[in-house]
Every structure is written in structure tokens, then in C-alpha cells.
Design an enzyme around this catalytic site. Structure first.
Site, PDB file in Angstrom:
ATOM      1  N   LYS A  11      37.708  67.002   2.134  1.00  0.00           N
ATOM      2  CA  LYS A  11      37.892  67.305   3.558  1.00  0.00           C
ATOM      3  C   LYS A  11      38.808  66.297   4.266  1.00  0.00           C
ATOM      4  O   LYS A  11      39.085  65.208   3.736  1.00  0.00           O
ATOM      5  CB  LYS A  11      36.511  67.336   4.234  1.00  0.00           C
ATOM      6  CG  LYS A  11      35.624  68.490   3.753  1.00  0.00           C
ATOM      7  CD  LYS A  11      34.329  68.552   4.566  1.00  0.00           C
ATOM      8  CE  LYS A  11      33.462  69.722   4.134  1.00  0.00           C
ATOM      9  NZ  LYS A  11      32.227  69.806   4.956  1.00  0.00           N
ATOM     10  N   TYR A  51      34.878  79.591   6.648  1.00  0.00           N
ATOM     11  CA  TYR A  51      33.501  79.262   7.056  1.00  0.00           C
ATOM     12  C   TYR A  51      32.861  80.379   7.895  1.00  0.00           C
ATOM     13  O   TYR A  51      31.939  80.101   8.677  1.00  0.00           O
ATOM     14  CB  TYR A  51      33.481  77.945   7.831  1.00  0.00           C
ATOM     15  CG  TYR A  51      33.454  76.702   6.955  1.00  0.00           C
ATOM     16  CD1 TYR A  51      32.360  76.429   6.128  1.00  0.00           C
ATOM     17  CD2 TYR A  51      34.501  75.786   6.968  1.00  0.00           C
ATOM     18  CE1 TYR A  51      32.314  75.283   5.333  1.00  0.00           C
ATOM     19  CE2 TYR A  51      34.467  74.632   6.172  1.00  0.00           C
ATOM     20  CZ  TYR A  51      33.368  74.391   5.365  1.00  0.00           C
ATOM     21  OH  TYR A  51      33.320  73.251   4.587  1.00  0.00           O
ATOM     22  N   ASN A 114      31.932  64.990   6.429  1.00  0.00           N
ATOM     23  CA  ASN A 114      31.162  64.585   5.252  1.00  0.00           C
ATOM     24  C   ASN A 114      31.921  64.709   3.925  1.00  0.00           C
ATOM     25  O   ASN A 114      31.343  64.891   2.870  1.00  0.00           O
ATOM     26  CB  ASN A 114      29.813  65.311   5.218  1.00  0.00           C
ATOM     27  CG  ASN A 114      29.966  66.805   5.142  1.00  0.00           C
ATOM     28  OD1 ASN A 114      31.076  67.320   5.065  1.00  0.00           O
ATOM     29  ND2 ASN A 114      28.856  67.518   5.139  1.00  0.00           N
ATOM     30  N   HIS A 117      33.376  69.670   0.458  1.00  0.00           N
ATOM     31  CA  HIS A 117      32.678  70.963   0.442  1.00  0.00           C
ATOM     32  C   HIS A 117      32.468  71.353  -1.010  1.00  0.00           C
ATOM     33  O   HIS A 117      33.317  71.071  -1.854  1.00  0.00           O
ATOM     34  CB  HIS A 117      33.523  72.053   1.118  1.00  0.00           C
ATOM     35  CG  HIS A 117      33.029  73.440   0.816  1.00  0.00           C
ATOM     36  ND1 HIS A 117      32.023  74.034   1.539  1.00  0.00           N
ATOM     37  CD2 HIS A 117      33.353  74.308  -0.176  1.00  0.00           C
ATOM     38  CE1 HIS A 117      31.769  75.222   1.004  1.00  0.00           C
ATOM     39  NE2 HIS A 117      32.563  75.409  -0.045  1.00  0.00           N
ATOM     40  N   GLU A 128      34.867  81.932  -2.954  1.00  0.00           N
ATOM     41  CA  GLU A 128      35.647  80.798  -2.439  1.00  0.00           C
ATOM     42  C   GLU A 128      36.834  80.458  -3.346  1.00  0.00           C
ATOM     43  O   GLU A 128      37.889  80.066  -2.857  1.00  0.00           O
ATOM     44  CB  GLU A 128      34.719  79.594  -2.271  1.00  0.00           C
ATOM     45  CG  GLU A 128      33.714  79.820  -1.152  1.00  0.00           C
ATOM     46  CD  GLU A 128      32.695  78.683  -0.990  1.00  0.00           C
ATOM     47  OE1 GLU A 128      31.863  78.786  -0.084  1.00  0.00           O
ATOM     48  OE2 GLU A 128      32.754  77.710  -1.764  1.00  0.00           O
TER      49      GLU A 128
HETATM   50  P1  DAT Z   1      27.025  71.905   2.975  1.00  0.00           P
HETATM   51  O1  DAT Z   1      28.454  71.519   3.258  1.00  0.00           O
HETATM   52  O2  DAT Z   1      26.226  70.739   2.455  1.00  0.00           O
HETATM   53  O3  DAT Z   1      26.920  73.124   2.089  1.00  0.00           O
HETATM   54  P2  DAT Z   1      26.306  73.645   5.206  1.00  0.00           P
HETATM   55  O4  DAT Z   1      26.821  74.783   4.376  1.00  0.00           O
HETATM   56  O5  DAT Z   1      24.949  73.775   5.785  1.00  0.00           O
HETATM   57  O6  DAT Z   1      26.351  72.266   4.383  1.00  0.00           O
HETATM   58  O7  DAT Z   1      27.302  73.395   6.426  1.00  0.00           O
HETATM   59  C1  DAT Z   1      28.704  73.468   6.241  1.00  0.00           C
HETATM   60  C2  DAT Z   1      29.350  72.302   6.938  1.00  0.00           C
HETATM   61  O8  DAT Z   1      29.133  72.405   8.339  1.00  0.00           O
HETATM   62  C3  DAT Z   1      28.772  70.912   6.561  1.00  0.00           C
HETATM   63  O9  DAT Z   1      29.330  70.387   5.377  1.00  0.00           O
HETATM   64  C4  DAT Z   1      29.157  70.114   7.765  1.00  0.00           C
HETATM   65  C5  DAT Z   1      28.988  71.101   8.910  1.00  0.00           C
HETATM   66  N1  DAT Z   1      27.628  70.967   9.503  1.00  0.00           N
HETATM   67  C6  DAT Z   1      26.468  71.445   8.999  1.00  0.00           C
HETATM   68  N2  DAT Z   1      25.432  71.138   9.794  1.00  0.00           N
HETATM   69  C7  DAT Z   1      25.959  70.448  10.825  1.00  0.00           C
HETATM   70  C8  DAT Z   1      25.412  69.846  11.983  1.00  0.00           C
HETATM   71  N3  DAT Z   1      24.103  69.912  12.257  1.00  0.00           N
HETATM   72  N4  DAT Z   1      26.262  69.209  12.840  1.00  0.00           N
HETATM   73  C9  DAT Z   1      27.598  69.158  12.592  1.00  0.00           C
HETATM   74  N5  DAT Z   1      28.185  69.704  11.514  1.00  0.00           N
HETATM   75  C10 DAT Z   1      27.378  70.344  10.642  1.00  0.00           C
HETATM   76 MG    MG Z   2      27.502  75.103   2.427  1.00  0.00          MG
END
Ligand code: DAT
Ligand code: MG
Length: 140
Positions: A11, A51, A114, A117, A128
């Protein structure tokens, strides 16, 4: 266990801080092979489409803005149990909850920024990978 392929994105927070090589090393050290890789700068529309499953979540706007803010490196990783293994190497979404030695523990700045992905299931991995790569670009 079967050989699988999964989609990874390094990212903007990581590419910006020149951490691409360090992140790739974590994949390779875990036995994951990079079978396709490219550096691209997503438009907001492209990041939003990728997304789309999160479009109703409160952080969606922030996520789309972040993912289109700087270049990303999209990759296909291959290996035994690659989908779960990649999630393990990545660590928990929130770096505060990520295990020692994981990418997010070592490099992530926050729950949003973070660093990586990774596909979360066989179905999302297929979708994807096809979002970013044609069959010709996958070089086992
Ligand atoms: P992951 O990337 O671990 O699969 P996810 O699919 O739940 O997590 O969410 C996709 C992305 O969205 C995640 O990497 C970062 C962002 N995200 C998720 N929860 C968030 C939050 N509470 N606040 C801000 N960004 C968030
Ligand atoms: Mg995810």
C-alpha cells in the site's frame, strides 16, 4: 494442502517509505513466490472499484483516498496454502493487534495505513487477481 495464488498489494504508506523490498522479503522468507508484480498508481475510481465490498463502511472514503494517494505494488503470490499464509505474514488489520514479526506489526502506521492488502478467500483471490492481471502476466 494445495498450491494456491493470492493477490497482494503493497500500500501507499509502504511504497512511500521505500519499504517495498522489505515487505517482499517477508513474503519470500515465508515461502511465497512472486509470480507477477507491477507498480501502479490507482485512480480513485479504480481504488473504489477494488474495495467495492466495503462501500457501505464508514471508512470507505478514507480508504479510497489513501489507496489512490501514492503508487502501490500489486503482486500475485504463489505457494502452499498461499491465501492463509499471506494473511498470517501480513498480521492483523490493526497493527496494535498484529503478532510479532508480521508485516503490519513491523511497518504499519495505523488501522487504515496498514502497509499491505491480501485476499481473504479463494473466491476473493480469483476475483482480485483478475482485477489486476491477465493470464499472460502470471509467470510461475
Ligand atoms: P484487511 O485489510 O485486514 O482484510 P478489511 O478487509 O476489514 O481488513 O478492511 C480493508 C481495509 O480497510 C483495511 O486494510 C484498512 C481499512 N480499514 C478497515 N477497518 C478500518 C477502520 N476501522 N478504520 C480505518 N480503516 C479501516
Ligand atoms: Mg480484507
Amino acid at each position: 494442502m494445495a498450491t494456491e495464488r493470492t493477490l497482494s498489494i503493497i500500500k501507499p504508506d509502504a511504497t512511500k517509505r521505500n519499504l517495498t523490498g522489505k515487505v517482499v522479503s517477508k513474503f519470500e522468507d515465508a515461502g511465497l513466490r512472486v509470480v507477477a508484480s507491477k507498480r501502479i498508481h490507482l485512480s480513485p475510481a479504480q481504488a473504489g472499484a477494488f474495495y467495492a465490498e466495503h462501500s457501505e463502511r464508514p471508512f470507505y472514503g478514507e480508504l479510497v483516498e489513501f489507496m489512490s494517494s501514492e503508487p502501490v505494488v500489486v503482486q500475485v503470490l504463489e505457494g502452499e496454502n498461499a491465501i492463509a499464509k499471506n494473511r498470517e505474514v501480513m498480521g492483523a488489520t490493526d497493527p496494535a493487534e498484529a503478532a510479532e514479526g508480521t508485516i503490519r506489526k513491523d511497518f504499519a502506521l495505523s488501522k487504515g495505513e496498514n502497509s499491505v492488502h491480501g485476499s481473504d478467500s479463494k473466491e476473493s483471490a480469483e476475483r482480485e487477481i483478475a482485477f489486476f492481471f491477465s493470464g499472460l502476466e502470471l509467470v510461475g
